[in-house]
Design a protein around this motif. Structure first.
Motif, PDB file in Angstrom:
ATOM      1  N   LYS A  89      77.544  12.680 -13.128  1.00  0.00           N
ATOM      2  CA  LYS A  89      78.507  11.817 -12.456  1.00  0.00           C
ATOM      3  C   LYS A  89      79.262  12.596 -11.393  1.00  0.00           C
ATOM      4  CE  LYS A  89      78.833   8.640 -16.362  1.00  0.00           C
ATOM      5  NZ  LYS A  89      79.703   7.982 -17.363  1.00  0.00           N
ATOM      6  N   ARG A  90      80.241  11.925 -10.803  1.00  0.00           N
ATOM      7  CA  ARG A  90      80.870  12.401  -9.575  1.00  0.00           C
ATOM      8  C   ARG A  90      81.335  13.870  -9.638  1.00  0.00           C
ATOM      9  NH1 ARG A  90      86.419  14.053  -8.163  1.00  0.00           N
ATOM     10  NH2 ARG A  90      85.977  14.727  -6.039  1.00  0.00           N
ATOM     11  N   ASN A 142      70.594   7.159  -3.536  1.00  0.00           N
ATOM     12  CA  ASN A 142      70.663   5.746  -3.176  1.00  0.00           C
ATOM     13  C   ASN A 142      72.115   5.351  -2.931  1.00  0.00           C
ATOM     14  OD1 ASN A 142      71.847   5.183  -5.729  1.00  0.00           O
ATOM     15  ND2 ASN A 142      69.842   4.860  -6.655  1.00  0.00           N
ATOM     16  N   ALA A 143      72.300   4.188  -2.331  1.00  0.00           N
ATOM     17  CA  ALA A 143      73.638   3.769  -1.916  1.00  0.00           C
ATOM     18  C   ALA A 143      74.586   3.640  -3.101  1.00  0.00           C
ATOM     19  CB  ALA A 143      73.542   2.446  -1.153  1.00  0.00           C
ATOM     20  N   GLY A 144      74.087   3.165  -4.227  1.00  0.00           N
ATOM     21  CA  GLY A 144      74.942   3.009  -5.399  1.00  0.00           C
ATOM     22  C   GLY A 144      75.509   4.329  -5.878  1.00  0.00           C
ATOM     23  N   ARG A 145      74.683   5.365  -5.901  1.00  0.00           N
ATOM     24  CA  ARG A 145      75.175   6.675  -6.332  1.00  0.00           C
ATOM     25  C   ARG A 145      76.162   7.248  -5.317  1.00  0.00           C
ATOM     26  NH1 ARG A 145      69.971   7.078  -8.804  1.00  0.00           N
ATOM     27  NH2 ARG A 145      70.192   7.702 -10.997  1.00  0.00           N
ATOM     28  N   ALA A 203      78.142   5.715  -3.445  1.00  0.00           N
ATOM     29  CA  ALA A 203      79.404   4.974  -3.495  1.00  0.00           C
ATOM     30  C   ALA A 203      80.338   5.491  -4.578  1.00  0.00           C
ATOM     31  CB  ALA A 203      79.126   3.489  -3.713  1.00  0.00           C
ATOM     32  N   THR A 204      79.803   6.225  -5.566  1.00  0.00           N
ATOM     33  CA  THR A 204      80.651   6.758  -6.633  1.00  0.00           C
ATOM     34  C   THR A 204      81.352   8.050  -6.228  1.00  0.00           C
ATOM     35  OG1 THR A 204      78.894   8.087  -7.656  1.00  0.00           O
ATOM     36  CG2 THR A 204      79.075   5.774  -8.337  1.00  0.00           C
ATOM     37  N   ALA A 244      71.224   7.589   2.478  1.00  0.00           N
ATOM     38  CA  ALA A 244      71.037   6.620   1.408  1.00  0.00           C
ATOM     39  C   ALA A 244      69.642   6.037   1.520  1.00  0.00           C
ATOM     40  CB  ALA A 244      72.083   5.512   1.508  1.00  0.00           C
ATOM     41  N   GLU A 303      66.709   3.660  -0.760  1.00  0.00           N
ATOM     42  CA  GLU A 303      66.422   2.856  -1.939  1.00  0.00           C
ATOM     43  C   GLU A 303      64.959   3.026  -2.342  1.00  0.00           C
ATOM     44  OE1 GLU A 303      68.970   1.489  -3.408  1.00  0.00           O
ATOM     45  OE2 GLU A 303      70.260   2.100  -1.742  1.00  0.00           O
TER      46      GLU A 303
END
Length: 459
Positions: free
Chosen positions: A42-43, A61-64, A66-67, A78, A80
């Motif tokens: 995690k972050r 990816n964009a989701g990761r 964003a964290t 980013a 996918e």
């Protein structure tokens, strides 16, 4: 990757797909240093690795992405899963690498017993010779199909790619939610080779395996912890025609030993002997060679030894030291800190770890990193993290904390900042932490106390 010069570090934080599989080769051919990051992190852990490595680029990816927070990384891409093949098709073909063998090729971050994860420096020669060695002793062939279930950020997982490709065989990258999903994947893809760590084997051994998943299996390989005799017997029952390879390794030297599968029925707990290109010694505390059945430190010399820890000369000097005077190959060696003995037949047996490292579900976890995360919640005072025996995980993480607090709140807060495998199973509250005669926290005493308590509960 425009703008990145030779030797620049490029980090990837990706699911196990085409790009994650190809990056070790692509980075090497492009003259870059690959820094694979475990997708479970995690972050806080990702920010540390990216910053410590000085990565000029992070691919996720964009989701990761964003964290993460501003300042956690410099440039990022980013991408996918569905876009990977199109991007690869549009990219120019990279020629084979012209780098010298000792040129840095990768940084694999591994936890130590103290402090945050440190980057192990692997050269082109380390990766190449590791692939050759494993492909040779596993007897991989071009018609093999390897199910890659281990993270590519682990040396064990990454070598599955390189050794399989060296043999001209095929790799099937696979992420799974439940062990039963893995059984179905073995049958669906005609898998011949499966690698795992003891907690995974424990889960798989309890399942019913259909004939279509068993009959094509040629070999099972284990590292990341010792198999116990009962588990060996169960795996041999489930896969009677497959070879079972018990192995021992450490990221600093990739892999050190394997047991000839022909010997595992008679020696189910042995870790065998040195793999090709490795010299493995058992060294007494006074630096001399240990005799038969005498416990000593496992020391690994030879060309598989890594180049040290990235930008950390102090910890490098602690672990990477000149080989013992009786070494055949000499040079720099990895002094593992692990205790082993060599029996009268010349086979090695694992005895225990010298440091406080926690091995849970095949992951190496730093107690200090867990303790720092617990303190950061503001919900505990003084705290100690321990790895206690667990049938499913190998070791489960337990916290011992001062005071009387809300265990559920502590675990919930840590779940938000740590990967799941680093989150404590339980919190044990004490008025104060015990100390030993040197005034330091008595970790060994707490370990004995809690282990006895768990044994009593189980019985």
């Amino acid at each position: 990757m425009a703008g990145t010069g030779s030797g620049a570090r490029v980090a990837t934080w990706l699911p196990k797909g085409e790009l994650a599989a190809l990056m070790p080769l692509a980075a090497a051919r492009a003259g870059l240093v690959h820094v694979p990051i475990n997708p479970l992190l995690k972050r806080a852990q990702v920010a540390h690795i990216v910053g410590d490595a000085g990565a000029v680029l992070l691919i996720a990816n964009a989701g990761r992405l964003a964290t993460l927070e501003p300042g956690d990384f410099g440039e990022a891409i980013a991408i996918e899963d569905g876009e990977v093949l199109a991007v690869l098709d549009a990219a120019p073909i990279l020629p084979p690498s012209s780098a010298l063998p000792d040129t840095l090729a990768a940084l694999l971050y591994t936890s130590g017993s103290t402090g945050r994860p440190k980057g192990v420096m692997l050269s082109h020669a380390n990766l190449w010779l590791g692939a050759v060695s494993v492909a040779h002793y596993l007897r991989l062939a071009a018609d093999d199909r390897v199910l890659a279930v281990l993270p590519f950020s682990f040396d064990y997982g990454q070598n599955q790619l390189l050794s399989t490709w060296y043999a001209g065989a095929a790799v099937v990258p696979h992420d799974y939610l439940l062990p039963r999903d893995l059984v179905r994947a073995v049958a669906r893809h005609g898998i011949t080779t499966l690698a795992g760590v003891p907690p995974l084997w424990q889960q798989l051994a309890g399942l019913d395996w259909p004939d279509e998943a068993v009959r094509g299996m040629r070999r099972l390989t284990n590292s990341g912890g010792a198999l116990h005799e009962g588990l060996v017997r169960r795996l041999r029952e489930l896969f009677p025609t497959a070879d079972l390879y018990a192995m021992y390794g450490l990221t600093e030297a990739f892999r050190s030993t394997f047991l000839d599968p022909a010997l595992i029925d008679d020696h189910p707990t042995s870790i065998g002997n040195a793999i090709p290109f490795a010299e493995v010694m058992v060294v007494r505390d006074d630096g001399t060679q240990a005799g038969p059945d005498e416990e000593g430190e496992l020391v690994h010399a030879g060309p598989l030894v890594a180049q040290g820890y990235w930008r950390d000369p102090v910890r490098t000097a602690e672990r990477f030291r000149p080989a013992p005077v009786f070494s055949r190959v000499g040079g720099m060696a990895v002094w593992s800190g692990d205790r082993v003995r060599r029996d009268g037949e010349g086979l090695l047996h694992f005895v225990g770890r010298r440091d406080a490292m926690i091995k849970t579900a095949g992951n190496r976890v730093s107690p200090q990193e867990v303790e720092e995360a617990a303190l950061a919640t503001g919900l505990v005072g003084d705290v100690v993290a321990l790895g206690l025996p667990d049938d499913a995980l190998g070791q489960a993480i337990h916290l011992v904390a001062c005071g009387v607090g809300d265990s559920a709140a502590v675990i919930a807060a840590m779940t938000r900042t740590l990967p799941n495998f680093m989150v404590p199973r339980a919190v044990h509250w004490r008025e104060r932490l015990p100390v030993n005669p040197n005034g330091k926290c008595d970790r060994e005493g707490l370990y004995r106390e809690l282990s006895a308590l768990l044994d009593k509960v189980r019985s």
